[in-house]
Design a protein around this motif. Structure first.
Motif, PDB file in Angstrom:
ATOM      1  N   ASN A  85      27.655  23.745   1.012  1.00  0.00           N
ATOM      2  CA  ASN A  85      27.005  22.585   1.608  1.00  0.00           C
ATOM      3  C   ASN A  85      26.160  23.007   2.812  1.00  0.00           C
ATOM      4  O   ASN A  85      26.689  23.557   3.781  1.00  0.00           O
ATOM      5  N   LYS A 109      18.599  24.701   0.528  1.00  0.00           N
ATOM      6  CA  LYS A 109      19.534  23.646   0.115  1.00  0.00           C
ATOM      7  C   LYS A 109      19.772  23.695  -1.388  1.00  0.00           C
ATOM      8  O   LYS A 109      20.917  23.535  -1.863  1.00  0.00           O
ATOM      9  N   LYS A 110      18.724  23.912  -2.165  1.00  0.00           N
ATOM     10  CA  LYS A 110      18.859  24.008  -3.619  1.00  0.00           C
ATOM     11  C   LYS A 110      19.723  25.197  -4.004  1.00  0.00           C
ATOM     12  O   LYS A 110      20.579  25.096  -4.890  1.00  0.00           O
ATOM     13  N   CYS A 111      19.495  26.331  -3.345  1.00  0.00           N
ATOM     14  CA  CYS A 111      20.288  27.541  -3.632  1.00  0.00           C
ATOM     15  C   CYS A 111      21.751  27.331  -3.247  1.00  0.00           C
ATOM     16  O   CYS A 111      22.660  27.773  -3.964  1.00  0.00           O
ATOM     17  N   CYS A 112      21.983  26.666  -2.129  1.00  0.00           N
ATOM     18  CA  CYS A 112      23.352  26.377  -1.698  1.00  0.00           C
ATOM     19  C   CYS A 112      24.061  25.503  -2.727  1.00  0.00           C
ATOM     20  O   CYS A 112      25.227  25.743  -3.079  1.00  0.00           O
ATOM     21  N   HIS A 113      23.360  24.489  -3.214  1.00  0.00           N
ATOM     22  CA  HIS A 113      23.951  23.570  -4.201  1.00  0.00           C
ATOM     23  C   HIS A 113      24.369  24.301  -5.468  1.00  0.00           C
ATOM     24  O   HIS A 113      25.424  24.001  -6.056  1.00  0.00           O
ATOM     25  N   LEU A 114      23.573  25.265  -5.892  1.00  0.00           N
ATOM     26  CA  LEU A 114      23.862  25.999  -7.132  1.00  0.00           C
ATOM     27  C   LEU A 114      25.167  26.775  -7.050  1.00  0.00           C
ATOM     28  O   LEU A 114      25.830  26.973  -8.067  1.00  0.00           O
ATOM     29  N   LEU A 127      14.516  23.223   2.239  1.00  0.00           N
ATOM     30  CA  LEU A 127      14.735  22.603   0.942  1.00  0.00           C
ATOM     31  C   LEU A 127      15.057  23.653  -0.121  1.00  0.00           C
ATOM     32  O   LEU A 127      15.896  23.441  -1.005  1.00  0.00           O
ATOM     33  N   ARG A 128      14.402  24.789  -0.021  1.00  0.00           N
ATOM     34  CA  ARG A 128      14.683  25.890  -0.956  1.00  0.00           C
ATOM     35  C   ARG A 128      16.111  26.398  -0.756  1.00  0.00           C
ATOM     36  O   ARG A 128      16.847  26.629  -1.722  1.00  0.00           O
ATOM     37  N   GLU A 171       9.954  23.506   3.957  1.00  0.00           N
ATOM     38  CA  GLU A 171       9.953  24.121   2.628  1.00  0.00           C
ATOM     39  C   GLU A 171      11.081  25.137   2.492  1.00  0.00           C
ATOM     40  O   GLU A 171      11.766  25.187   1.460  1.00  0.00           O
TER      41      GLU A 171
END
Length: 212
Positions: free
Chosen positions: A191, A182-187, A179-180, A176
């Protein structure tokens, strides 16, 4: 015994000594009843990776406070040396990072969350201990990792934490949190390459297990 060991170090280098010989050099001398070579062998045979306290060391016949303190100081110095080691500035892979972290945190008694920051060319920019303790969303936030990434203009990140119990399984909290992150990194255009679990002898990769 000690003279022979010193001559061996001078002639062939300290790396040629066995563990019990290294320990014998640290102890220095034994007694008539307990020669230093026998003391060193006994301690090595009755300890796991020299993970001993002062009291445990002094329980060995022939080891007093002075020798016990010398042994503990030598072990701590070796531990600090390993923890201060960093990856070279050459291009590295995630597996290079995994092997490096086995030495750095694989034997740590507490969980440590480490972030490795890289540029687009897979060169290491920095390496930071982010948190000591169990990793979950209540104790660690993605901003704790991303703050440094933005500061040093890192474009890629590998995170890793050790499991003192030797388990290579990613917990629900691990998944969890990753994944959280990863989402913040994408924003923000960073990478997240992988999340590793490190143990004393090996490591596992979340990406290889298709968990991210």
């Amino acid at each position: 015994m000690m003279i022979n060991l010193r001559e061996k170090i001078i002639a062939y280098g300290v790396s040629t000594l066995k563990n019990e010989e290294l320990l014998a050099v640290i102890i220095g001398s034994g007694t008539k009843e307990f020669p230093v070579s026998d003391l060193a062998k006994t301690i090595i045979c009755n300890s796991e990776s020299l993970n001993l306290s002062l009291e445990q060391l002094m329980s060995f016949n022939g080891i007093g406070v002075a020798q016990a303190c010398k042994i503990l100081a030598a072990i701590e110095l070796g531990t600090r040396k390993i923890q201060s080691d960093t990856l070279s500035e050459k291009v590295v892979s995630v597996d290079d990072i995994g092997r490096h972290l086995i030495n750095k945190i694989g034997s740590a008694p507490q969980e440590k969350l480490i972030a490795i920051y890289l540029n687009n060319s897979y060169h290491i920019i920095d390496e930071r201990v982010i948190f000591i303790g169990t990793v979950d969303q209540a104790t660690v936030h993605p901003r704790d990792i991303l703050r440094e990434a933005i500061k040093i203009s890192a474009t890629q990140i590998v995170i890793a934490h050790n499991h003192p119990n030797g388990s290579l399984m990613f917990s629900k909290n691990d998944q969890e949190f990753t994944l959280r992150l990863k989402k913040c990194c994408h924003l923000i255009g960073i990478n997240l390459l992988d999340h590793l679990i490190i143990t004393k002898k090996t490591y596992s990769r979340m990406k290889s297990l298709n968990l991210i």
